[in-house]
Scaffold this motif. Structure first.
Motif, short mmCIF file in Angstrom:
data_model
loop_
_atom_site.label_atom_id
_atom_site.label_comp_id
_atom_site.label_asym_id
_atom_site.label_seq_id
_atom_site.Cartn_x
_atom_site.Cartn_y
_atom_site.Cartn_z
N HIS A 182 7.70 22.10 -0.83
CA HIS A 182 8.61 21.01 -1.02
C HIS A 182 9.85 21.54 -0.21
O HIS A 182 10.37 22.57 -0.19
CB HIS A 182 8.93 21.00 -2.46
CG HIS A 182 9.64 19.72 -2.85
ND1 HIS A 182 11.02 19.54 -2.44
CD2 HIS A 182 9.22 18.89 -3.71
CE1 HIS A 182 11.36 18.47 -3.06
NE2 HIS A 182 10.28 17.99 -3.89
N PRO A 183 10.25 20.47 0.48
CA PRO A 183 11.34 20.77 1.35
C PRO A 183 12.75 21.33 0.65
O PRO A 183 13.79 21.98 1.32
CB PRO A 183 11.63 19.65 2.28
CG PRO A 183 11.17 18.51 1.41
CD PRO A 183 10.04 19.20 0.65
N ARG A 184 13.00 20.79 -0.66
CA ARG A 184 14.35 21.07 -1.20
C ARG A 184 14.37 21.85 -2.44
O ARG A 184 15.03 22.26 -3.06
CB ARG A 184 14.87 19.65 -1.57
CG ARG A 184 15.26 18.77 -0.39
CD ARG A 184 15.73 17.50 -0.86
NE ARG A 184 15.27 16.79 -1.60
CZ ARG A 184 14.04 16.01 -1.21
NH1 ARG A 184 13.64 16.01 -0.10
NH2 ARG A 184 13.30 15.43 -2.43
N GLU A 193 19.57 19.98 -11.01
CA GLU A 193 18.87 19.59 -10.08
C GLU A 193 17.48 19.02 -10.37
O GLU A 193 16.97 18.17 -9.95
CB GLU A 193 18.37 20.86 -9.27
CG GLU A 193 19.60 21.41 -8.45
CD GLU A 193 19.14 23.08 -7.84
OE1 GLU A 193 19.72 23.37 -6.99
OE2 GLU A 193 18.51 23.54 -8.57
N THR A 197 16.02 15.27 -9.17
CA THR A 197 14.90 15.20 -8.52
C THR A 197 13.85 14.15 -8.94
O THR A 197 13.48 14.20 -10.38
CB THR A 197 14.08 16.57 -8.69
OG1 THR A 197 15.12 17.52 -7.96
CG2 THR A 197 13.06 16.38 -7.56
N ASP A 243 6.99 14.31 -2.93
CA ASP A 243 8.14 15.16 -3.32
C ASP A 243 8.68 15.11 -4.71
O ASP A 243 9.70 15.78 -5.12
CB ASP A 243 9.51 14.79 -2.34
CG ASP A 243 9.24 15.25 -0.86
OD1 ASP A 243 8.58 16.19 -0.66
OD2 ASP A 243 10.05 14.65 -0.29
#
Length: 315
Positions: A182-184, A193, A197, A243
């Motif tokens: 996952h990029p984040r 957070e 998401t 994501d």
């Protein structure tokens, strides 16, 4: 003659007559049956009074049956055969010989986590038995168990029917997951957070998601649900291909993690677990076949070493 003298023959009365026919003396017949001679004579007297026949007369040192006693021998033997084999057999259950179909109510999580273990264990201890897992709801499970449509239900039921008995199997933990690259998202995430998401959610455990939403509201956030599905088994693959994040049972994570590139993400608060029980109706609590099946469900549900049904508590 009192009423008790005119009652139909009891099993012990028939045994007394047959034993005396075969052994010829009261002493040997009483010894065969494990009775005193007076107890044997009591049963013979009941039969004499009931049929107005002496049944036996002394001939030398033996008791010889009368013609009526001789005619009585065959139907008496047939009755005892039925009692000792067919009726008594109803109280026995042999797992190794049974070809019975056991019916268990489970949701999707139970179907993918519990049923394979259950089938494997049954193949070892009841190789001819069949298993029929069925989707069931909390609203219909009591009726299905009462009617015999289901033998057992395994799962989480917050308010089971009063007629149902239950046994604790284990506590189901829940974890947050994201795709491995996952990029984040790393290995941890704050509640804020988490709230920001996008996620995929399953309505199968409303208590868990009610708790999560309550925690988010306390921190001024709310869930960003982009996809809702009842197919819990699909969630690891949905997460791995997007994501999105998700809350899933820890056992589902461990089952699919080798084939779906997902990872656990630690939240600042532990997600509450739920209790998984097996449920059955009080009507079948003493049934040997049901007791056996419950012992197998308990064994694989707890993932413990094999235990005999006598070692288990069914209350």
């Amino acid at each position: 003659m009192n009423n008790s003298d005119n009652q139909d023959p009891q099993i012990a009365d028939l045994r007394a007559v047959l034993a005396l026919i075969e052994d010829g003396t009261v002493t040997r017949a009483a010894r065969r049956l494990g009775l005193t001679q007076s107890a044997l004579s009591y049963h013979l007297d009941r039969m004499r009074k009931r049929f107005a026949d002496p049944l036996f007369v002394r001939v030398g040192n033996r008791m010889a049956p009368t013609p009526f006693a001789q005619r009585l021998a065959e139907p008496a033997s047939r009755v005892l055969r039925i009692v000792e084999t067919e009726i008594a057999g109803l109280a026995r259950f042999d797992p190794a010989q049974t070809n019975r179909e056991f019916r268990i109510g489970v949701n999707e999580i139970g179907a993918i986590v519990l049923v394979p273990k259950l089938m494997k264990r049954l193949a070892e201890v009841a190789p001819h038995a069949r298993l029929a897992p069925t989707q069931v709801s909390a609203d219909t499970m009591a009726a299905a168990l009462e009617s015999g449509e289901l033998d057992v239900v395994a799962g989480h039921v917050p308010r089971p029917h009063d007629a149902l008995l239950r046994q604790h199997l284990y506590r189901r933990a829940y974890v947050c997951v994201a795709r491995r690259d996952h990029p984040r998202i790393g290995d941890t995430m704050t509640l804020r957070e988490f709230g920001r998401t996008p996620q995929v959610q399953s309505p199968s455990v409303p208590i868990t998601f009610a708790w999560i939403n309550d925690q988010l509201r306390k921190h001024g956030a709310q869930s960003q649900v982009r996809l809702t599905t009842e197919h819990v088994a699909a969630i690891p693959f949905i997460v791995a291909a997007s994501d999105l994040i998700a809350i899933i049972p820890d056992e589902v994570y461990h089952l699919f993690q080798p084939i779906a590139p997902i990872k656990k993400v630690r939240l600042p608060l532990r997600i509450p677990s739920i209790d998984v029980h097996q449920y059955w109706h009080s009507r079948v609590a003493g049934d040997p076949a049901n007791q056996f099946f419950r012992s197998v469900v308990y064994e694989v549900g707890c993932e413990r070493q094999p235990a005999s049904p006598g070692d288990l508590s069914y209350t």
